[in-house]
Design a protein around this motif. Structure first.
Motif, PDB file in Angstrom:
ATOM      1  N   GLN A 150       3.234  -3.316  -7.426  1.00 46.95           N
ATOM      2  CA  GLN A 150       4.480  -3.171  -6.759  1.00 46.95           C
ATOM      3  C   GLN A 150       4.315  -1.553  -6.378  1.00 46.95           C
ATOM      4  O   GLN A 150       4.761  -1.602  -5.385  1.00 46.95           O
ATOM      5  CB  GLN A 150       5.503  -3.176  -7.847  1.00 46.95           C
ATOM      6  CG  GLN A 150       6.393  -3.304  -7.159  1.00 46.95           C
ATOM      7  CD  GLN A 150       7.602  -3.747  -6.473  1.00 46.95           C
ATOM      8  OE1 GLN A 150       8.048  -4.842  -6.994  1.00 46.95           O
ATOM      9  NE2 GLN A 150       7.378  -3.220  -4.999  1.00 46.95           N
ATOM     10  N   THR A 151       3.440  -0.535  -7.389  1.00 49.11           N
ATOM     11  CA  THR A 151       3.548   0.572  -7.010  1.00 49.11           C
ATOM     12  C   THR A 151       2.399   1.411  -7.105  1.00 49.11           C
ATOM     13  O   THR A 151       1.809   0.568  -7.776  1.00 49.11           O
ATOM     14  CB  THR A 151       4.904   1.231  -8.495  1.00 49.11           C
ATOM     15  OG1 THR A 151       4.462   0.861  -8.940  1.00 49.11           O
ATOM     16  CG2 THR A 151       6.298   0.692  -8.041  1.00 49.11           C
ATOM     17  N   GLY A 152       2.275   2.695  -6.532  1.00 50.59           N
ATOM     18  CA  GLY A 152       0.668   3.141  -7.192  1.00 50.59           C
ATOM     19  C   GLY A 152       1.311   3.876  -8.328  1.00 50.59           C
ATOM     20  O   GLY A 152       1.876   3.567  -9.184  1.00 50.59           O
ATOM     21  N   ALA A 153       0.233   5.094  -8.224  1.00 47.13           N
ATOM     22  CA  ALA A 153       0.332   5.986  -9.519  1.00 47.13           C
ATOM     23  C   ALA A 153       2.027   6.850  -9.592  1.00 47.13           C
ATOM     24  O   ALA A 153       3.059   6.988 -10.389  1.00 47.13           O
ATOM     25  CB  ALA A 153      -0.035   7.150  -9.051  1.00 47.13           C
ATOM     26  N   SER A 154       3.014   6.143  -8.955  1.00 46.17           N
ATOM     27  CA  SER A 154       5.016   6.470  -9.227  1.00 46.17           C
ATOM     28  C   SER A 154       5.751   5.688  -8.523  1.00 46.17           C
ATOM     29  O   SER A 154       5.146   5.250  -7.632  1.00 46.17           O
ATOM     30  CB  SER A 154       5.055   8.320  -8.310  1.00 46.17           C
ATOM     31  OG  SER A 154       6.147   8.227  -8.099  1.00 46.17           O
ATOM     32  N   GLN A 155       6.351   5.936  -8.728  1.00 48.04           N
ATOM     33  CA  GLN A 155       7.174   4.360  -8.644  1.00 48.04           C
ATOM     34  C   GLN A 155       7.553   4.322  -6.569  1.00 48.04           C
ATOM     35  O   GLN A 155       8.571   3.603  -6.320  1.00 48.04           O
ATOM     36  CB  GLN A 155       8.282   4.457  -8.710  1.00 48.04           C
ATOM     37  CG  GLN A 155       9.948   5.319  -9.305  1.00 48.04           C
ATOM     38  CD  GLN A 155      10.694   5.043 -11.157  1.00 48.04           C
ATOM     39  OE1 GLN A 155      10.283   4.484 -11.624  1.00 48.04           O
ATOM     40  NE2 GLN A 155      11.563   5.945 -10.436  1.00 48.04           N
ATOM     41  N   ASN A 156       7.127   6.282  -6.586  1.00 47.44           N
ATOM     42  CA  ASN A 156       8.244   6.269  -4.689  1.00 47.44           C
ATOM     43  C   ASN A 156       7.201   6.045  -3.739  1.00 47.44           C
ATOM     44  O   ASN A 156       7.361   6.063  -3.200  1.00 47.44           O
ATOM     45  CB  ASN A 156       7.835   7.754  -5.270  1.00 47.44           C
ATOM     46  CG  ASN A 156       8.917   8.750  -6.060  1.00 47.44           C
ATOM     47  OD1 ASN A 156       9.928   8.018  -6.485  1.00 47.44           O
ATOM     48  ND2 ASN A 156       9.320  10.032  -5.677  1.00 47.44           N
ATOM     49  N   ASN A 157       6.152   5.582  -4.539  1.00 48.27           N
ATOM     50  CA  ASN A 157       4.860   4.606  -3.761  1.00 48.27           C
ATOM     51  C   ASN A 157       5.200   3.065  -4.495  1.00 48.27           C
ATOM     52  O   ASN A 157       4.169   2.272  -4.889  1.00 48.27           O
ATOM     53  CB  ASN A 157       3.366   4.795  -4.518  1.00 48.27           C
ATOM     54  CG  ASN A 157       3.277   6.209  -3.845  1.00 48.27           C
ATOM     55  OD1 ASN A 157       2.966   7.364  -4.505  1.00 48.27           O
ATOM     56  ND2 ASN A 157       2.911   6.980  -3.124  1.00 48.27           N
ATOM     57  N   VAL A 158       5.560   3.022  -2.924  1.00 46.09           N
ATOM     58  CA  VAL A 158       6.013   1.575  -3.000  1.00 46.09           C
ATOM     59  C   VAL A 158       4.782   0.182  -2.179  1.00 46.09           C
ATOM     60  O   VAL A 158       4.826   0.433  -1.134  1.00 46.09           O
ATOM     61  CB  VAL A 158       7.656   1.036  -2.639  1.00 46.09           C
ATOM     62  CG1 VAL A 158       7.527  -0.407  -2.467  1.00 46.09           C
ATOM     63  CG2 VAL A 158       8.444   2.391  -3.116  1.00 46.09           C
TER      64      VAL A 158
END
Lengths: 793, 402
Positions: free
Chosen positions: A344-352
């Motif tokens: 669902q996400t990368g290293a941060s929830q901003n990377n969806v």
């Protein structure tokens, strides 16, 4: 479907259980003291290693050959041991009344104690968690260990999410995991601490900084050994749970032993599934806003996760023989596990992410062998070997870029995980052999020799890139040989125990390196081999001040060997660094423990301080076109931890613990730049440094009916806030930090028929705290689960 | 076939070094009669292990010390340009364009705009300012040139779409977008084409010209005397405008393409025309010994060019670890160059480490004893050692903020 499988397993297993073996007798009985039942007392057939321990009611059963008279030895720490000789042809029912030793240690003959207590009382700094207290919960092993001292498990999300396991400030690759002493590095994603149900383990040992040689691996920061029940001759433990985020978990484990033939059948398995579709909450205060594009503007709002389904399954069957002249135990097993994991996400929830996923299948055959008096009297051999294949696919072929509201735009080149689309089929073939020989020189001296061979063959097929660019197109080999020798000496009537040990770590690598050279010769393939060897050594000592109090000291010069990619790069973005050295650390633990048991009260206390001096820490460092891994870190970790416990009979159980660790950057000069390190002396960022837990259990037998128990458990977990970047770099006002979290969990369970049937309800994060273990990676909010469990032995 | 591996390499390196770019230094032609004003300079630096990017500001580059210790702001934004007191960055994770200011303590976000029209990734994006209100961002997407125009006052995308540069006739060949510049309303895009049948080597350089915003009527000019216009569109100043003509530098660095022996030099398009001037090429150095990066406009037909000693570059890591970089004042009209007397230093991988301010050049370099800003005055050809940077491993950009 899961329910049907569950019921079928229960029925199938219950049938043979009814059969009574004809070739042996059963002796049973109770062990009590003046205050009532004594649990965890050791009951041994004298002159053998065969035995059992008493349950919560002080009850035991032991199968013995019909042949002749036997002598049972009953012992428990702090009590005088008792012996009784019985005729095995009778189905004897016995009762032992233990008498406290009254502090007359010199008169006490401690023959054996409960294994967990024995490990705890060793010289090593170790947490031992007996999992039976968690058996009615829906917890996995990570969640259980997260409540113990010095351990932090930082999860990125819900069920099955990536995690970082930290022991006394060292984490990641510096911590190694074992299942019954077998390294789990090659076990594939379907078998991991974040998905193995707690029911499958009997106890879990967490070694901090100093690791016994039997766990043959390069564990710089410590090791976790998950131990399954190897003693109980017949049991079945089957459970099913369902709850928030469409999460279901089923687990079964059982054993059937035929005393006449010595045949043993083991079965275990689990199945986990979750949509993990928990709510992501907009939290600009902690720089963790959830942004959604509406009418070409950002709107900040809560959104639900939509691509985070997780499924893992495992099945294991094992057939063995016990009590043969040539083997105390020998078994052959087969394990299969399966994984499907949406990302669902990368290293941060901003990377969806909205499409990337991984899946895998894991197959393993294993052979275990144990024999006392192997070739020589008092020489015990313990050998295990397994061969496994782990096939996994990482699928990153999305044609779109996603945000929390779904598709943002199309994308023709980049994938979601990497900057180009990839579809990689990985194949890992692993062979592990672990041999451990223990020779008892006399009552006060032991010699232990351990050898672990661990070979991993790794290859991959990348469908979207030419094979010339893939360094894993042909198999890469990675072999670790770990040899350990330990000498244990007991003195002062076994009050003073010293274990001296040395370890040799041998590393052999064959890597198919791909080097990007020039445009005329874009990819040069190069086979590179490396042979390295390193020596580690250490000491573990314990001195018992009284039978229930002691001090412990353990020291190790430990290593974490370089991994393949760190050495040779990946042919794409990471360049080789064949000068790379292993991470190494001098680890010291000093601890003390104390217990006091007046009547039905039991007080316990443990405390420890620790020191880690870590050199050659490996970091990825930029170096022009490629990044490389370099030995650029030096850190010093000091800390202290402690735990207090109180128990009143079976009514109340309370534990509280706290851990403080001060990990600082101990590097004065940056070796890459040759300049002074501006953060020399800074606390290592993005790492919790103060945390604690408390647990309270209240339970009452026969409150609602005979042979029932009602149990209420509550736990609270606190983590102090910490910075995510270097403390002294940048202005204080601009620094992001992980906020403090205080998580409350509650469970209520009701057991019938002496624990045969159990029903429980449990809520994690009951106050719906907005919690982050990692920056911009929100954890699930409140969740509720129901669990049914059937247990018989 | 698009060269995905190369793209990936650039992307990852770009992430490691942060995105930096600006045309601030050439946009300002200061009036010498203006009274002295209080100045602010911004630095984009990396430091720490693991490395993080910080924005730090100071009032002077000619003296004193600037440190990241308890000063500046860590950022995960990819700052790529600055103008009139504002930083402009891409937040690739959103994705969005962010306009912000800094005061060394906090970031003040002025506006944040969704940015979905083009990708403008580190390996494929470049940009140029049309005027002080209009930032034009460009991207090469699978052999398709695309653009998006940002009004920096309203922070809105006012135009976007494809630029009519036909895809290569041979499907396996691929373009590499390099850099762009405006001369009045004429937009020039320098690029190259790598030829699959020629071991993926570029055969010549191209310049596409168009009367912006008419991006459908494009004239394409090519020249086979050189083949590698500087491709670091987000990371290095690679062109300038002098007397109405556009000048471009070639940078066939070992780091980008290997040692192919292609010329390092300056070419031009005269007087707002559409064709590369076939009478002009200033080859700056012997391509077997040295390579060139960056073209910073000093004014009066002069520029600063960074020249690397290629003989000392044995590995990619050497770009950051070995002292190879010298700086030259280049008279590209009269085709002469003068070495500036500052120590040979480390290059860094992506560095826009030269600022032209008030007719002087400010160069941030590290010769192994830490970063210093050297002031070069072209009028007197003198060099002064100025600001010291402490707690800094790499300087990605220098901006004149105010």
């Amino acid at each position: 479907m899961i329910i049907r499988i569950f019921l079928l397993l229960v029925c199938l297993y219950s049938l043979p259980y009814a059969a009574i073996s004809q070739g042996s007798s059963k002796i049973s009985g109770y062990v009590k003291d003046s205050g009532g039942p004594v649990s965890d007392a050791s009951v041994l057939i004298k002159g053998t290693t065969q035995g059992t321990v008493t349950d919560e009611k002080g009850y035991f059963e032991i199968n013995v050959p019909k042949a002749a008279k036997i002598t049972l030895v009953v012992s428990y720490t702090g009590y005088q041991s008792q012996e009784i000789t019985v005729n095995a042809t009778q189905h004897a029912k016995l009762e032992f009344l233990l008498v406290k030793d009254g502090g007359q240690l010199k008169d006490v003959q401690v023959i054996a104690v409960n294994k967990a207590k024995e490990v705890k009382a060793s010289g090593f700094s170790v947490n031992v968690v007996e999992t039976k207290q968690f058996a009615n919960t829906t917890a996995d092993i990570n969640q259980v260990l997260n409540l113990t001292t010095g351990v932090r498990v930082r999860e990125q999300g819900g069920l099955g999410s990536n995690f970082n396991f930290s022991i006394n400030g060292l984490s990641g690759k510096q911590v190694r995991f074992f299942l019954d002493g077998i390294p789990m590095e090659s076990f594939g994603g379907g078998m991991s601490l974040n998905n193995i149900p707690v029911n499958l383990a009997e106890r879990i040992e967490v070694y901090k900084g100093v690791v016994p040689i039997e766990l043959g691996s390069d564990a710089l920061g410590g090791a976790v050994n998950v131990i399954t029940d190897q003693q109980t001759k017949k049991f079945l433990d089957a459970s099913l749970s369902y709850g928030s985020f469409n999460t279901s978990r089923a687990a079964v484990s059982g054993r059937l032993t035929d005393n006449r033939t010595g045949l043993v059948f083991n079965v275990s398995g689990y199945h986990n599934y979750s949509d993990n579709n928990y709510l992501m909450r907009n939290n600009p205060k902690n720089d963790a806003a959830i942004k959604v594009v509406e009418n070409n503007q950002f709107v900040y709002k809560d959104m639900r996760r939509f691509h985070d389904a997780y499924r893992s399954s495992m099945g294991q069957v094992e057939v063995g023989l016990n009590n043969k002249s040539w083997a105390d135990k020998i078994s052959l097993g087969f394990t299969y596990s399966n994984l499907y994991n949406e990302l669902q996400t990368g290293a941060s929830q901003n990377n969806v992410y909205g499409a990337a996923y991984q899946k895998g299948n894991f197959y393993m055959t294993s052979l275990k062998y144990k024999k006392t008096d192997f070739l020589l009297k008092d020489l015990t051999a313990n050998i295990a070997a397994n061969v496994s294949i782990d096939r996994s696919d990482v699928v990153d072929t999305s044609s779109y870029v996603y945000g929390w509201a779904g598709i943002i735009r199309s994308e023709t080149i980049a994938g979601e995980l990497r900057d180009v689309k990839t579809l990689t089929h990985w194949k890992n073939v692993a062979a592990i052999a672990r041999t451990n020989f223990t020779y008892k020189i006399n009552d006060n001296q032991n010699l232990n020799l351990s050898y672990t061979f661990n070979r991993l063959t790794r290859s991959s097929k990348e469908e979207l890139r030419p094979k010339e660019q893939n360094p894993f197109y042909q198999p890469n080999y990675f072999t670790k040989n770990v040899v350990g020798l330990a000498y244990q000496h007991n003195s002062f009537a076994s009050r003073f125990t010293n274990t001296l040990f040395a370890k040799y770590f041998g590393l052999n690598i064959l890597a198919r390196e791909v080097v990007f050279v020039t445009q005329q010769e874009p990819y040069r393939r190069r086979d590179t081999t490396s042979h390295k060897g390193y020596w580690g050594y250490g000491l573990a000592s314990r001195y018992k001040l009284t039978e229930n109090a002691g001090v412990k000291l353990s020291i190790e010069h430990a290593y974490r060997l370089q991994e393949q990619e760190e050495f040779f790069g990946d042919g794409i973005s990471v360049a080789a660094n064949i000068k790379l050295q292993p991470e190494e650390s001098d680890n010291i633990n000093l601890g003390a423990y104390y217990a006091h048991q007046p009547g039905k009260h039991r007080f316990s206390a443990e405390a420890g301080i620790f020191y880690r001096n870590v050199k050659n820490l490996i970091f990825s460092t930029p170096g022009g076109r490629f990044s490389t891994y370099s030995n650029v870190g030096i850190a010093r970790v000091t800390g202290l931890e402690g735990e207090l416990g109180y128990r009143y009979n079976k009514l109340l159980d309370f534990t509280v613990n706290a851990s403080y660790q001060n990990a600082i950057n101990n590097r004065e000069i940056n070796p890459l730049t040759g300049m002074e390190d501006p953060v020399y002396g800074d606390r290592i960022p993005n790492q919790p440094w103060f945390f604690g837990n408390a647990r309270l259990g209240v339970g009452q037998d026969n409150l609602i009916g005979k042979n029932t128990r009602l149990q209420l458990n509550y736990s609270v977990n606190y983590i102090h806030w910490f910075y995510i970047s270097w403390e002294s770099l940048g202005s204080r006002e601009s620094k992001n930090k992980i906020p403090a979290q205080l998580i409350h969990n509650v469970s209520l369970s009701y057991s019938l028929k002496n624990g045969r049937y159990n029903i429980s309800v449990e809520s994690f994060n009951i106050t719906n705290e907005l919690a982050y273990d990692n920056f911009r990676l929100q954890k699930p909010g409140r969740s509720v689960f129901f669990k049914l469990r059937y247990f018989i032995k | 076939m698009f060269q995905k591996n190369k793209i990936l390499i650039f992307a990852i390196t770009a992430v490691l070094f942060g995105f930096t770019a600006c045309k601030k230094d050439k946009a300002d032609t200061e009036d010498e009669t203006e009274p002295p004003v209080e100045k602010t300079y911004g630095f984009l630096v990396t430091t720490g292990t693991p490395a993080a990017t910080y924005v730090v500001q100071t009032g002077s580059v000619t003296e004193g010390t600037l440190t990241t210790v308890n000063n500046g702001i860590a950022t995960t934004l990819s700052v790529f340009t600055s103008r009139d007191g504002y930083y402009y960055a891409i937040d690739y994770s959103s994705p969005s364009l962010v306009k912000f200011t800094s005061d060394n303590k906090t970031t003040n976000i002025i506006a944040e705009t969704p940015f979905t029209q083009i990708q403008m990734a580190g390996w494929s994006g470049f940009f140029t300012w049309k005027d002080s209100k209009t930032l034009v961002m460009l991207n090469l997407n699978n052999n398709r040139f695309e653009y998006a125009e940002l009004n920096v006052e309203s922070m809105s995308i006012t135009r976007s779409g494809d630029i009519n540069i036909p895809a290569p006739a041979v499907a396996e060949d691929y373009y590499w977008g390099c850099n762009a510049v405006f001369v009045g309303s004429k937009l020039y895009i320098a690029y190259l084409k790598q030829i699959k049948a020629n071991d993926e080597l570029p055969e010549k350089a191209y310049v596409a010209s168009m009367d912006y915003p008419n991006v459908t009527d494009v004239t394409i000019s090519s020249d086979d005397r050189f083949n590698y216009p500087s491709p670091y569109g987000l990371f290095t100043q690679s062109n300038l405008v002098y007397n109405g003509s556009a000048y471009f530098i070639t940078s066939p660095t070992f780091w980008a393409i290997g040692n192919i022996g292609a010329p390092n030099g300056i070419f031009r398009v005269l007087d707002g025309g559409t064709q590369i001037d076939d009478s002009y090429f200033y080859e700056l150095t012997d391509p077997d010994k040295e390579e060139t990066i960056g073209l910073y406009d000093l004014g009066n037909g002069k520029a600063i060019v960074k020249v690397l000693d290629k003989t000392r570059l044995a590995a990619y890591a050497d770009y950051s670890a070995v002292n190879t970089a010298s700086y030259y004042a280049v008279d590209f009209i009269n085709k002469s160059k003068t070495r500036i007397d500052i120590p040979v230093s480390r290059s860094g991988a992506y560095q826009w480490n030269v600022l032209i301010d008030d007719g002087k050049a400010y160069i941030a370099t590290n010769a192994g004893d830490g970063y210093y800003v050297y002031e070069y005055d072209p009028a007197t050809s003198t060099v002064k050692k100025g600001l010291k940077l402490e707690g800094v491993d790499n300087v990605g950009r220098i901006y004149r903020i105010k």
